[in-house]
Design an enzyme around this catalytic site. Sequence first.
Site, mmCIF file in Angstrom:
data_model
loop_
_atom_site.group_PDB
_atom_site.id
_atom_site.type_symbol
_atom_site.label_atom_id
_atom_site.label_comp_id
_atom_site.label_asym_id
_atom_site.label_seq_id
_atom_site.Cartn_x
_atom_site.Cartn_y
_atom_site.Cartn_z
ATOM 1 N N LYS A 162 -14.223 1.017 2.344
ATOM 2 C CA LYS A 162 -14.105 1.348 3.769
ATOM 3 C C LYS A 162 -15.378 2.063 4.199
ATOM 4 C CE LYS A 162 -9.059 1.735 3.726
ATOM 5 N NZ LYS A 162 -7.910 2.662 3.764
ATOM 6 N N ASP B 297 -8.120 2.619 -3.699
ATOM 7 C CA ASP B 297 -8.612 2.892 -2.346
ATOM 8 C C ASP B 297 -9.062 4.340 -2.243
ATOM 9 O OD1 ASP B 297 -9.184 3.145 0.336
ATOM 10 O OD2 ASP B 297 -7.153 2.807 1.033
ATOM 11 N N ASP C 164 0.849 -1.194 0.000
ATOM 12 C CA ASP C 164 0.000 0.000 0.000
ATOM 13 C C ASP C 164 0.882 1.241 0.000
ATOM 14 O OD1 ASP C 164 -1.955 1.887 0.185
ATOM 15 O OD2 ASP C 164 -2.694 1.275 2.154
#
Length: 353
Positions: free
Chosen positions: A264, A240, A189
């Site tokens: 998320k 993301d 990430d």
Amino acid sequence: MKITDIKIKEVEIPLKKPFRISLGVITMARIAMVEIQTDEGISGYGEGATALLISGDILEGIKKGIEILGNAIIGINPMDIEKVYWKMDRTLARNPAAKAAIDIAIHDLIGKITNQPLYKLLGGYRDTFVTDMTVGIDKPEKMAIAAKNAVDRGFDTIKTKVGIGFEEDIQRIKSIREAVGNDIKIRIDANQAWSVKEAIRIIEKIAEYDIELVEQPVPAHDLEGLSQVTYNTSVPIMADESVFNSKDVLNIIKMRAADIINIKLMKCGGLREAQKINTLAEVVEMECMLGCMAEESNIGITAAASLGAALKNITRGDLDAMFFLSSLPVEGGVTIEGGIIAFSQKPGLGIEA
């Protein structure tokens, strides 16, 4: 049944140690816990967690957002979740953590009303879910030790933060691979750290270490750049920060900008919107991962894990925030052992507040 009141409690929990990503350092979890009360004496619990480095949500804003949204849904039957959703949508723009807090609490209520644990209520595809363990940015040798410790505890997937120094990032990944062996999955990430050229160069360099995926290699706004990285590298790319809601997913799909989507709850506004994201991705055979903010407690993690267990197209989990906190604000919810997330069979979240 009607919603009669919304209670908000501010919680601050120090992390066990500072957690570093390419965007900065996190030392404290700041959470707005919410309790939605009804006229039948049943309460539902949720939380809105800050994410200064990702969404910009701060605790004061989350609390005020919950207050505004709470006033808007007083008198609504919590079973009318579509009405709650659209009421929130028309009352307050953005502020996803505040909306997530309300959304999670409503789902907790519905689970209690129907006497079903949340993962069953949402779909019940699995009875457990699996999470990785994240290693924050540090010196390569320290990251390797942390990764090996996680593997020794039973985790079969390591997610490592990178994005500070080209050669040092390569050494971080090399050290972790050597420490954990060849049977452990490694996820990377970068948290938007690289340019397109840098991303392509480094991803092709680290591919030799058998990387499962690379998350958000370039800045969130640069979908064209993300698409270029996806097309020009052999490692799967996950979006993301480029995906906050279902509209963002449509843009990713149209541009073929990523291979996988990271959902998320604090970023998208809760379980209802998360399901929309997953459905759109599933239509085009794009798998999803359920992630979390480092500031979330067992309330948010239980809600996210419940969705992960519920839906087939959610194939990965990054729900390890509970391990970073020095304490938990409530009892109950999920338990995690060796990366395996197990669920309480109590209705809703199974939280005791």
